[in-house]
Design a protein around this motif. Structure first.
Motif, short mmCIF file in Angstrom:
data_model
loop_
_atom_site.label_atom_id
_atom_site.label_comp_id
_atom_site.label_asym_id
_atom_site.label_seq_id
_atom_site.Cartn_x
_atom_site.Cartn_y
_atom_site.Cartn_z
N THR A 1 37.71 40.03 48.07
CA THR A 1 38.54 41.38 49.24
C THR A 1 38.78 40.31 50.99
O THR A 1 38.97 41.27 51.36
CB THR A 1 37.39 42.04 49.60
OG1 THR A 1 36.75 42.54 48.33
CG2 THR A 1 37.56 43.22 50.77
N LEU B 1 43.64 50.33 45.99
CA LEU B 1 44.81 50.74 45.02
C LEU B 1 45.06 51.47 44.42
O LEU B 1 43.79 51.35 43.18
CB LEU B 1 45.16 48.80 44.59
CG LEU B 1 45.68 47.68 45.12
CD1 LEU B 1 45.29 46.30 44.69
CD2 LEU B 1 46.76 47.83 46.13
N TRP C 1 35.90 42.45 41.01
CA TRP C 1 36.82 41.19 41.78
C TRP C 1 34.96 41.64 42.45
O TRP C 1 34.66 41.92 42.43
CB TRP C 1 38.57 41.87 42.86
CG TRP C 1 37.84 43.35 43.33
CD1 TRP C 1 37.20 43.40 44.92
CD2 TRP C 1 38.10 44.25 43.48
NE1 TRP C 1 37.19 44.48 44.92
CE2 TRP C 1 37.54 45.00 43.81
CE3 TRP C 1 38.78 44.27 41.86
CZ2 TRP C 1 37.81 46.23 43.96
CZ3 TRP C 1 38.63 46.29 41.59
CH2 TRP C 1 38.60 47.08 42.52
N SER D 1 40.77 45.69 47.65
CA SER D 1 42.21 46.22 45.99
C SER D 1 41.44 47.86 45.50
O SER D 1 41.70 48.24 44.32
CB SER D 1 41.51 45.47 45.07
OG SER D 1 41.78 43.99 45.64
N ARG E 1 47.38 48.36 40.62
CA ARG E 1 45.91 47.59 40.82
C ARG E 1 46.23 46.77 39.70
O ARG E 1 45.65 45.92 38.62
CB ARG E 1 44.37 48.77 40.33
CG ARG E 1 43.55 47.58 40.11
CD ARG E 1 42.56 48.61 40.96
NE ARG E 1 42.39 49.48 41.40
CZ ARG E 1 41.27 50.29 41.86
NH1 ARG E 1 40.12 50.43 40.98
NH2 ARG E 1 41.61 51.19 42.84
N LEU F 1 43.34 44.72 36.55
CA LEU F 1 42.54 44.35 37.60
C LEU F 1 41.04 45.22 37.37
O LEU F 1 40.93 46.62 37.54
CB LEU F 1 42.44 44.05 39.23
CG LEU F 1 41.46 43.72 40.18
CD1 LEU F 1 41.57 42.98 40.23
CD2 LEU F 1 42.50 44.06 42.07
#
Length: 272
Positions: A136, A145, A131, A142, A150, A128
């Motif tokens: 979210t 993480l 984003w 995230s 991730r 990832l």
């Protein structure tokens, strides 16, 4: 000759790259801060290393880092190919060749920011990278993480989330599909140190992954309908489409609802 300066050390480069970072953490809104750049804690979180180890690297007290660690730092710092090669050489490593693309183009950055639906950008090996706030709102922050959590394949094979699931009749096909997609990346990028490290770690951690790796057919994963049990909005069913970014092997995952459904209303309420 007086005044000559030697090649920059790994610690010097890390501090310089970190200080010059001009982006907020993915999925967040930039806020005013006392000093430019990423904090050590932020870089350590993004790269999946401890803050103490990052301090040792920056101060020149750590042994030479492994290729996967340098690759993770390059990814976290958003270094282009030239800067990443410089960091590898400073660590006593050969520059990565034929590596997975982990630099997100500016146009893709803008799309991620402006699209109203939950959207994220992943590398070919399912790390990832970016984003948006809608992502979210739907799936949680995230940024919390750490390390391999991730990575989609690692997460699914080691700690599946009860919050996001696919239809039980499609679950086997889905799990084969993401492993098969990772096999495509592994075949296309055999010299990528971070990818090789991930596959090795998965084989050593997840018997399920090892079994699927041997059985799954290498093929691109195109997406699947997902069920999200949101703690506030309740159950939401969304199409999860995987879109290839033109000109590179990055992909965007976009969650969208069928129009005029309760799912569309719940998602709109979350992301408004």
């Amino acid at each position: 000759m007086a005044g000559m300066v030697g090649a920059p050390t790994l610690g010097t480069l890390l501090r310089g790259f970190r200080d010059r970072c001009d982006f907020a953490l993915p999925g967040t809104v930039a806020t005013a801060r006392r000093a430019p750049g990423l904090r050590r804690e932020e870089l350590a979180m993004l790269a999946g290393v401890s803050v103490d180890y990052l301090v040792q690297l920056e101060q020149g007290r750590a042994a030479r880092p492994s290729a996967p660690v340098v690759a993770a730092l390059s990814r976290a710092l958003r270094l282009d190919e030239e800067a990443s090669a410089l960091l590898h050489r400073a660590a006593g490593l050969a520059p990565a060749t034929g590596s997975v693309t982990r630099v997100v183009p500016a146009g893709v950055e803008r799309m991620v920011t402006r699209l109203p639906w939950p959207v994220a950008v992943y590398s070919a090996d399912w790390w990832l990278l970016r984003w948006n706030p809608a992502w979210t709102a739907l799936l949680g922050d995230s940024a919390t993480l750490h390390g391999r959590a991730r990575n989609v394949v690692w997460f699914e094979m080691t700690q599946p989330s009860p919050r996001v699931w696919v239809d039980p009749q499609e679950d086997e096909a889905y799990r084969d599909a993401i492993v098969g997609d990772l096999r495509v990346a592994y075949l296309e990028h055999p010299d990528d140190a971070e990818l090789a490290d991930l596959v090795t770690a998965l084989h050593g951690t997840s018997p399920e992954f090892a079994e699927r790796w041997n059985a799954a057919r290498p093929a691109r994963y195109l997406g699947l309908r997902k069920h999200i049990d949101h703690p506030d909005a309740g159950p939401i069913v969304l199409d999860g489409d995987v879109l290839q970014v033109p000109g590179c092997d990055l992909r965007m995952v976009v969650y969208s609802p069928a129009p005029g459904t309760p799912d569309a209303a719940r998602l709109a309420q979350l992301t408004s």
